[in-house]
Write a protein that holds these residues in place. Structure first.
Motif, PDB file in Angstrom:
ATOM      1  N   GLY A 124       0.792  -1.233   0.000  1.00  0.00           N
ATOM      2  CA  GLY A 124       0.000   0.000   0.000  1.00  0.00           C
ATOM      3  C   GLY A 124       0.816   1.270   0.000  1.00  0.00           C
ATOM      4  N   ILE A 125       2.109   1.141  -0.258  1.00  0.00           N
ATOM      5  CA  ILE A 125       2.950   2.330  -0.380  1.00  0.00           C
ATOM      6  C   ILE A 125       2.941   2.731  -1.850  1.00  0.00           C
ATOM      7  N   ARG A 126       2.204   3.779  -2.135  1.00  0.00           N
ATOM      8  CA  ARG A 126       1.943   4.166  -3.525  1.00  0.00           C
ATOM      9  C   ARG A 126       2.705   5.407  -3.946  1.00  0.00           C
ATOM     10  N   GLY A 127       3.225   6.125  -2.995  1.00  0.00           N
ATOM     11  CA  GLY A 127       3.970   7.341  -3.288  1.00  0.00           C
ATOM     12  C   GLY A 127       5.459   7.094  -3.112  1.00  0.00           C
TER      13      GLY A 127
ATOM     14  N   ILE B 204      10.676   7.929   0.077  1.00  0.00           N
ATOM     15  CA  ILE B 204       9.323   7.517   0.403  1.00  0.00           C
ATOM     16  C   ILE B 204       8.886   8.257   1.657  1.00  0.00           C
TER      17      ILE B 204
ATOM     18  N   VAL C 249       6.259   8.751   4.491  1.00  0.00           N
ATOM     19  CA  VAL C 249       5.174   7.986   5.119  1.00  0.00           C
ATOM     20  C   VAL C 249       4.854   8.549   6.499  1.00  0.00           C
ATOM     21  N   SER C 250       3.705   8.143   7.039  1.00  0.00           N
ATOM     22  CA  SER C 250       3.371   8.501   8.404  1.00  0.00           C
ATOM     23  C   SER C 250       4.277   7.724   9.348  1.00  0.00           C
TER      24      SER C 250
ATOM     25  N   GLN D  29       4.232   3.971   9.823  1.00  0.00           N
ATOM     26  CA  GLN D  29       4.551   3.111   8.680  1.00  0.00           C
ATOM     27  C   GLN D  29       6.049   2.979   8.431  1.00  0.00           C
TER      28      GLN D  29
ATOM     29  N   GLU E 275      -0.766  13.689   3.042  1.00  0.00           N
ATOM     30  CA  GLU E 275       0.144  12.540   3.035  1.00  0.00           C
ATOM     31  C   GLU E 275      -0.591  11.238   2.685  1.00  0.00           C
ATOM     32  N   ARG E 276      -1.848  11.169   3.109  1.00  0.00           N
ATOM     33  CA  ARG E 276      -2.661   9.982   2.825  1.00  0.00           C
ATOM     34  C   ARG E 276      -2.909   9.829   1.339  1.00  0.00           C
ATOM     35  N   MET E 277      -2.860   8.595   0.862  1.00  0.00           N
ATOM     36  CA  MET E 277      -3.161   8.359  -0.543  1.00  0.00           C
ATOM     37  C   MET E 277      -4.354   7.425  -0.654  1.00  0.00           C
TER      38      MET E 277
ATOM     39  N   GLY F 127      -4.227   3.692  -0.207  1.00  0.00           N
ATOM     40  CA  GLY F 127      -2.882   3.489   0.331  1.00  0.00           C
ATOM     41  C   GLY F 127      -2.888   2.594   1.563  1.00  0.00           C
ATOM     42  N   ARG F 128      -1.733   2.516   2.195  1.00  0.00           N
ATOM     43  CA  ARG F 128      -1.559   1.567   3.297  1.00  0.00           C
ATOM     44  C   ARG F 128      -2.553   1.795   4.435  1.00  0.00           C
ATOM     45  N   ALA F 129      -2.779   3.041   4.777  1.00  0.00           N
ATOM     46  CA  ALA F 129      -3.707   3.324   5.879  1.00  0.00           C
ATOM     47  C   ALA F 129      -5.097   2.798   5.532  1.00  0.00           C
TER      48      ALA F 129
HETATM   49  N1  GLN Z   1       0.848   6.936   4.367  1.00  0.00           N
HETATM   50  C1  GLN Z   1       0.171   6.894   3.087  1.00  0.00           C
HETATM   51  C2  GLN Z   1      -1.139   6.128   3.219  1.00  0.00           C
HETATM   52  O1  GLN Z   1      -1.231   5.237   4.016  1.00  0.00           O
HETATM   53  C3  GLN Z   1       1.008   6.244   2.026  1.00  0.00           C
HETATM   54  C4  GLN Z   1       2.278   6.997   1.792  1.00  0.00           C
HETATM   55  C5  GLN Z   1       3.023   6.503   0.620  1.00  0.00           C
HETATM   56  O2  GLN Z   1       2.458   5.799  -0.223  1.00  0.00           O
HETATM   57  N2  GLN Z   1       4.257   6.892   0.513  1.00  0.00           N
HETATM   58  O3  GLN Z   1      -2.042   6.454   2.491  1.00  0.00           O
END
Ligand code: GLN
Ligand code: ATP
Length: 142
Positions: free
Chosen positions: A41-44, A81, A83-84, A87, A130-132, A135-137
């Motif tokens: 789920g890391i898309r960025g 990358i 991320v929060s 993550q 930051e959220r995509m 994405g992972r969250a």
């Molecule tokens: N933290 C973001 C999410 O969970 C993903 C960040 C990323 O893809 N680099 O949406």
């Protein structure tokens, strides 16, 4: 090759909501790392072609003066990358798992606190930016 985990994170990491995981890796390992990150789920991700030297290769001086031969720089890829905070460790673990050969030259990861994220399209800031989507969250919460 046995899987290793990053040692537990030190207490001198400045507290931030977001971090940039900056990994200098072997170019031919990037497809493996990138697809594993996508799967989690890391898309960025931002990548750049870079050249550097570490234990693997050195810089040689050409003359006594200021000219340096650059032919010892090794081609690498820099992966950035953001991320929060929650993550960070799973991203680092994934990079170790997929990027490592165990040989000198596997690279290094720098962890950089990020004070804010702004999405250019919307002007959103912080967590919203930051959220995509998907994405992972999202993957973990639904
Ligand atoms: N933290 C973001 C999410 O969970 C993903 C960040 C990323 O893809 N680099 O949406
Ligand atoms: P939008 O929702 O407006 O499409 P976005 O947040 O999905 O915006 P993009 O505009 O698609 O972001 O991203 C542009 C570029 O920014 C990407 O190609 C990538 O290089 C970089 N990027 C985006 N998010 C991150 C991130 N979390 N970490 C590292 N690089 C990122």
């Amino acid at each position: 090759l046995p899987v290793i985990r990053a040692q537990s994170s030190p207490d001198y990491v400045p507290d931030a909501k977001f971090y940039k995981v900056e990994a200098i890796l072997r170019p031919w390992r990037i497809p493996k790392v990138a697809s594993a990150l996508l799967k989690m789920g890391i898309r960025g991700v931002t990548v750049s072609d870079v050249r550097g030297f570490g234990a693997q290769g050195g810089l040689t001086e050409r003359h006594a003066g200021s000219e340096f031969s650059e032919d010892k720089f090794v081609t690498k890829v820099k992966m950035e990358i953001v991320v929060s905070k929650d993550q960070v460790e799973s991203v680092i673990d994934k990079i170790l798992r997929e990027g490592r050969t165990g040989e000198i030259g596997d690279g290094k990861i720098f962890l950089v606190p990020v004070t804010d994220v702004i999405r250019v399209r919307t002007g959103e800031r912080g967590e919203k930016a930051e959220r995509m989507m998907g994405g992972r969250a999202d993957m973990i919460n639904f």
